[in-house]
Write a protein that holds these residues in place. Structure first.
Motif, mmCIF file in Angstrom:
data_model
loop_
_atom_site.group_PDB
_atom_site.id
_atom_site.type_symbol
_atom_site.label_atom_id
_atom_site.label_comp_id
_atom_site.label_asym_id
_atom_site.label_seq_id
_atom_site.Cartn_x
_atom_site.Cartn_y
_atom_site.Cartn_z
ATOM 1 N N VAL A 3 51.717 27.237 12.004
ATOM 2 C CA VAL A 3 51.755 25.834 12.584
ATOM 3 C C VAL A 3 51.110 24.948 13.549
ATOM 4 C CG1 VAL A 3 54.135 25.135 13.312
ATOM 5 C CG2 VAL A 3 53.343 27.052 11.512
ATOM 6 N N ILE A 4 50.376 26.049 14.757
ATOM 7 C CA ILE A 4 50.136 24.954 15.743
ATOM 8 C C ILE A 4 48.992 23.580 15.199
ATOM 9 C CG2 ILE A 4 48.314 26.092 16.705
ATOM 10 C CD1 ILE A 4 50.922 24.799 19.316
ATOM 11 N N MET A 5 48.190 23.950 14.155
ATOM 12 C CA MET A 5 47.255 22.805 13.756
ATOM 13 C C MET A 5 47.981 21.752 13.456
ATOM 14 S SD MET A 5 44.295 24.396 14.481
ATOM 15 C CE MET A 5 43.461 25.145 14.665
ATOM 16 N N GLU A 6 49.290 22.520 12.423
ATOM 17 C CA GLU A 6 50.267 21.032 11.997
ATOM 18 C C GLU A 6 50.734 19.847 13.215
ATOM 19 O OE1 GLU A 6 51.148 23.184 7.811
ATOM 20 O OE2 GLU A 6 52.641 22.947 8.992
ATOM 21 N N THR A 7 50.632 21.101 13.914
ATOM 22 C CA THR A 7 52.338 20.009 15.158
ATOM 23 C C THR A 7 51.481 19.397 16.297
ATOM 24 O OG1 THR A 7 52.278 22.551 16.603
ATOM 25 C CG2 THR A 7 53.937 21.427 14.557
ATOM 26 N N ILE A 8 49.977 19.807 16.698
ATOM 27 C CA ILE A 8 49.184 19.207 17.378
ATOM 28 C C ILE A 8 48.271 19.164 17.522
ATOM 29 C CG2 ILE A 8 50.974 20.004 19.466
ATOM 30 C CD1 ILE A 8 48.748 22.076 20.349
ATOM 31 N N GLY A 9 47.586 19.213 15.656
ATOM 32 C CA GLY A 9 45.906 18.972 16.238
ATOM 33 C C GLY A 9 44.758 19.997 16.710
ATOM 34 N N ALA A 10 43.905 20.132 15.961
ATOM 35 C CA ALA A 10 42.810 20.894 17.028
ATOM 36 C C ALA A 10 42.774 21.114 17.891
ATOM 37 C CB ALA A 10 41.516 21.282 15.738
ATOM 38 N N PRO A 11 41.597 21.941 18.976
ATOM 39 C CA PRO A 11 41.468 20.957 19.974
ATOM 40 C C PRO A 11 40.540 20.306 20.080
ATOM 41 C CG PRO A 11 41.500 23.329 19.482
ATOM 42 C CD PRO A 11 41.343 22.954 17.816
ATOM 43 N N SER A 12 41.283 18.605 21.261
ATOM 44 C CA SER A 12 40.658 18.096 21.004
ATOM 45 C C SER A 12 39.750 16.760 21.929
ATOM 46 C CB SER A 12 42.407 16.760 21.518
ATOM 47 O OG SER A 12 41.544 15.706 21.689
ATOM 48 N N ILE A 13 38.739 15.999 21.966
ATOM 49 C CA ILE A 13 38.176 15.999 22.920
ATOM 50 C C ILE A 13 38.658 15.284 23.498
ATOM 51 C CG2 ILE A 13 35.842 15.985 21.992
ATOM 52 C CD1 ILE A 13 36.218 13.447 21.492
ATOM 53 N N GLY A 14 40.027 15.230 23.484
ATOM 54 C CA GLY A 14 40.626 14.126 25.279
ATOM 55 C C GLY A 14 41.302 15.328 25.979
ATOM 56 N N TYR A 15 41.371 16.292 25.395
ATOM 57 C CA TYR A 15 42.326 17.615 26.144
ATOM 58 C C TYR A 15 41.060 18.056 27.134
ATOM 59 C CZ TYR A 15 46.546 17.045 23.985
ATOM 60 O OH TYR A 15 47.726 16.756 23.293
ATOM 61 N N PRO A 16 40.676 18.366 28.532
ATOM 62 C CA PRO A 16 40.454 19.234 29.099
ATOM 63 C C PRO A 16 40.210 20.665 28.107
ATOM 64 C CG PRO A 16 42.068 19.853 30.290
ATOM 65 C CD PRO A 16 42.522 18.265 29.323
ATOM 66 N N PRO A 17 38.998 21.257 29.105
ATOM 67 C CA PRO A 17 38.382 22.575 28.271
ATOM 68 C C PRO A 17 39.337 23.808 28.198
ATOM 69 C CG PRO A 17 36.851 21.689 28.986
ATOM 70 C CD PRO A 17 37.748 20.627 29.397
ATOM 71 N N CYS A 18 39.776 23.638 29.560
ATOM 72 C CA CYS A 18 40.806 25.259 29.465
ATOM 73 C C CYS A 18 42.184 24.501 28.727
ATOM 74 C CB CYS A 18 41.721 24.792 31.067
ATOM 75 S SG CYS A 18 41.505 23.503 31.979
ATOM 76 N N ILE A 19 42.904 23.437 28.630
ATOM 77 C CA ILE A 19 43.812 23.066 27.591
ATOM 78 C C ILE A 19 43.475 23.666 25.720
ATOM 79 C CG2 ILE A 19 45.117 21.469 26.837
ATOM 80 C CD1 ILE A 19 46.564 22.230 28.475
ATOM 81 N N ASN A 20 42.390 22.679 25.392
ATOM 82 C CA ASN A 20 41.773 23.333 24.342
ATOM 83 C C ASN A 20 42.028 24.722 24.152
ATOM 84 O OD1 ASN A 20 41.634 20.373 23.500
ATOM 85 N ND2 ASN A 20 39.612 20.351 24.057
ATOM 86 N N HIS A 21 41.597 25.405 25.283
ATOM 87 C CA HIS A 21 41.279 26.793 25.121
ATOM 88 C C HIS A 21 42.506 27.365 24.928
ATOM 89 C CE1 HIS A 21 40.461 30.765 25.852
ATOM 90 N NE2 HIS A 21 41.916 31.227 26.314
ATOM 91 N N CYS A 22 43.682 27.096 25.580
ATOM 92 C CA CYS A 22 44.715 27.771 25.219
ATOM 93 C C CYS A 22 46.098 27.205 24.509
ATOM 94 C CB CYS A 22 45.611 27.218 26.409
ATOM 95 S SG CYS A 22 45.618 27.121 28.023
ATOM 96 N N VAL A 23 45.994 25.902 23.726
ATOM 97 C CA VAL A 23 45.811 26.122 21.884
ATOM 98 C C VAL A 23 45.073 26.119 20.715
ATOM 99 C CG1 VAL A 23 45.385 23.523 20.366
ATOM 100 C CG2 VAL A 23 46.295 23.225 22.789
ATOM 101 N N GLU A 24 43.436 26.305 21.275
ATOM 102 C CA GLU A 24 43.205 27.656 20.246
ATOM 103 C C GLU A 24 43.778 28.495 20.277
ATOM 104 O OE1 GLU A 24 38.910 27.047 21.185
ATOM 105 O OE2 GLU A 24 38.543 28.324 19.357
ATOM 106 N N ILE A 25 43.830 29.138 21.236
ATOM 107 C CA ILE A 25 44.303 31.087 21.186
ATOM 108 C C ILE A 25 45.632 30.991 20.343
ATOM 109 C CG2 ILE A 25 45.872 32.562 22.635
ATOM 110 C CD1 ILE A 25 43.209 32.641 23.818
ATOM 111 N N LEU A 26 46.626 29.224 20.119
ATOM 112 C CA LEU A 26 48.362 29.653 20.240
ATOM 113 C C LEU A 26 48.278 29.155 18.455
ATOM 114 C CD1 LEU A 26 50.241 27.983 22.334
ATOM 115 C CD2 LEU A 26 51.039 30.209 22.062
ATOM 116 N N SER A 27 46.928 28.659 17.802
ATOM 117 C CA SER A 27 46.670 27.875 16.968
ATOM 118 C C SER A 27 46.419 29.548 16.149
ATOM 119 C CB SER A 27 45.238 26.662 16.096
ATOM 120 O OG SER A 27 44.462 27.594 16.675
ATOM 121 N N LYS A 28 44.808 30.276 17.082
ATOM 122 C CA LYS A 28 45.184 31.591 16.126
ATOM 123 C C LYS A 28 46.549 32.090 15.566
ATOM 124 C CE LYS A 28 40.542 31.274 17.714
ATOM 125 N NZ LYS A 28 39.435 32.904 18.710
ATOM 126 N N GLY A 29 47.328 31.713 15.892
ATOM 127 C CA GLY A 29 48.711 33.083 16.448
ATOM 128 C C GLY A 29 48.350 34.345 17.876
#
Ligand code: SF4
Length: 350
Positions: A217-243
């Protein structure tokens, strides 16, 4: 023939115990047999287990013959494995474990002891009468290893009675620990199943399951990791997006960061929707707390880069992370609002 330790009804409730596996062997049913009309109830129940895990997120309790329940468990594992969907494997494992949690909460002390002895890789002891309501104890080390998966204050060691190297627990706490253990057992078993060749009818069911299973679901709600976010946030988003499971500090960081950059509480709660242990009520409580809407009304700041580095959450981007002390500054740097000054270059080196 009942197992000496468990009756057939018990095996139907706890189909991952060794005795349930023995029962499956004794029934001697092949995958090809399952295509026959005689086993329709088993196939339907196996499919239902999988579909309920991603639909309602809770697998219904039994309303079936014990052998249907016992046989449908390994078949549902085979269907999930054959789907090749990692997030379905995680979701299914958690849903099976939650179903068991419901049974365990209603079991007597004697039955619980038998189940603990049968499946757990750590000992659970009788707590005696020393502390009212705290009927069980576990070794402190075992508690710490397992409670790391839980993200609410009541799972901190400081909030428990500890004596003689043991943590005293209520029945509901032990059952919750056991649920995590069962989730882990099922997920590991799924990972260890080799390639499966299913007969045609079962393969068709797998294809239908793949089509029905929603993407993470995370991919639909907040999108894939973004270059606008810092790498640490992208890491967290990626973990959640993989469930996958994001640990406590990661969750806290993601929420405080997103609140700070202007996301509202509902948007932040949505980001955790794909976490394996997602609970909307607990998520709302925690995010509202961080947003200063509950308790002492303190609005929490995003942790510093130093704290994040200590918690293995820093994935420094040499260009945009240079000289900043808090990930919030990353966005400003990327937009050119925070200039790289001699002063902050110096701070970065300290
Ligand atoms: S330096 Fe700060 S902003 Fe950059 S990745 Fe590390 S924690 Fe995140």
């Amino acid at each position: 023939m009942d197992s000496p330790g468990f009756g057939l009804d018990d095996l139907a409730k706890y189909p991952f115990v060794q005795e349930a596996g023995d029962r499956v062997k004794a029934l001697d049913v092949s995958l090809q047999d399952l295509e026959k009309p005689d086993f329709k109830a088993v196939v339907d129940r196996a499919r239902e287990r999988v579909e309920e895990s991603f639909g309602k997120r809770n697998i219904s309790s039994m309303n079936h013959q014990p052998d249907v329940e016992i046989l449908s468990f390994p078949l549902s594992m085979a269907l999930v494995k054959a789907s090749g969907l990692d997030h379905l494997m995680r979701r299914y494992s958690l849903s099976e474990a939650k179903k068991v949690e419901g049974f365990l909460e209603r079991e007597s002390r004697e039955v619980l002891k038998r189940i603990f002895d049968s499946i757990l890789s750590f000992p659970v002891y009788d707590g005696g009468d020393r502390y009212k309501g705290l009927d069980y104890t576990v070794n402190v080390e075992d508690f710490l290893i397992r409670s790391v998966h839980f993200h609410t204050p009541e799972w901190k060691l400081i909030n428990h009675v500890v004596s003689g190297g043991r943590v005293y627990l209520r029945k509901t706490d032990v059952v919750r620990l056991v649920r995590e253990e069962i989730r882990d057992i099922i997920e590991k078993r799924l990972k260890n199943i080799g390639p499966i060749k299913l007969p045609e009818k079962l393969s068709i069911i797998v294809q239908e399951i793949i089509q029905e299973t929603p993407p993470p679901v995370i991919m639909e709600t907040i999108g894939a990791p973004s270059i606008g976010y810092p790498p640490c946030i992208n890491h967290c988003v990626e973990i959640l997006s993989k469930g996958e499971n994001l640990h406590h500090m990661g969750r806290l960081f993601l929420a405080t960061y997103m609140l700070k950059i202007g996301k509202n509480v509902d948007e932040v709660i949505d980001m955790y929707h794909n976490a394996p242990d997602w609970n909307p009520r607990v998520s709302r409580y925690q995010v509202e707390h961080l947003a200063g809407l509950r308790g002492g009304r303190t609005k929490y700041n995003s942790p510093s880069c130093k704290t994040l580095a200590t918690n293995n959450l820093c994935f420094r981007d040499p260009k945009n992370c240079f000289g900043i002390r808090n990930p919030i500054q990353y966005g400003r740097r990327a937009k050119g609002k925070d200039k790289v000054t001699k002063s902050n270059q110096l701070k970065a080196k300290i």
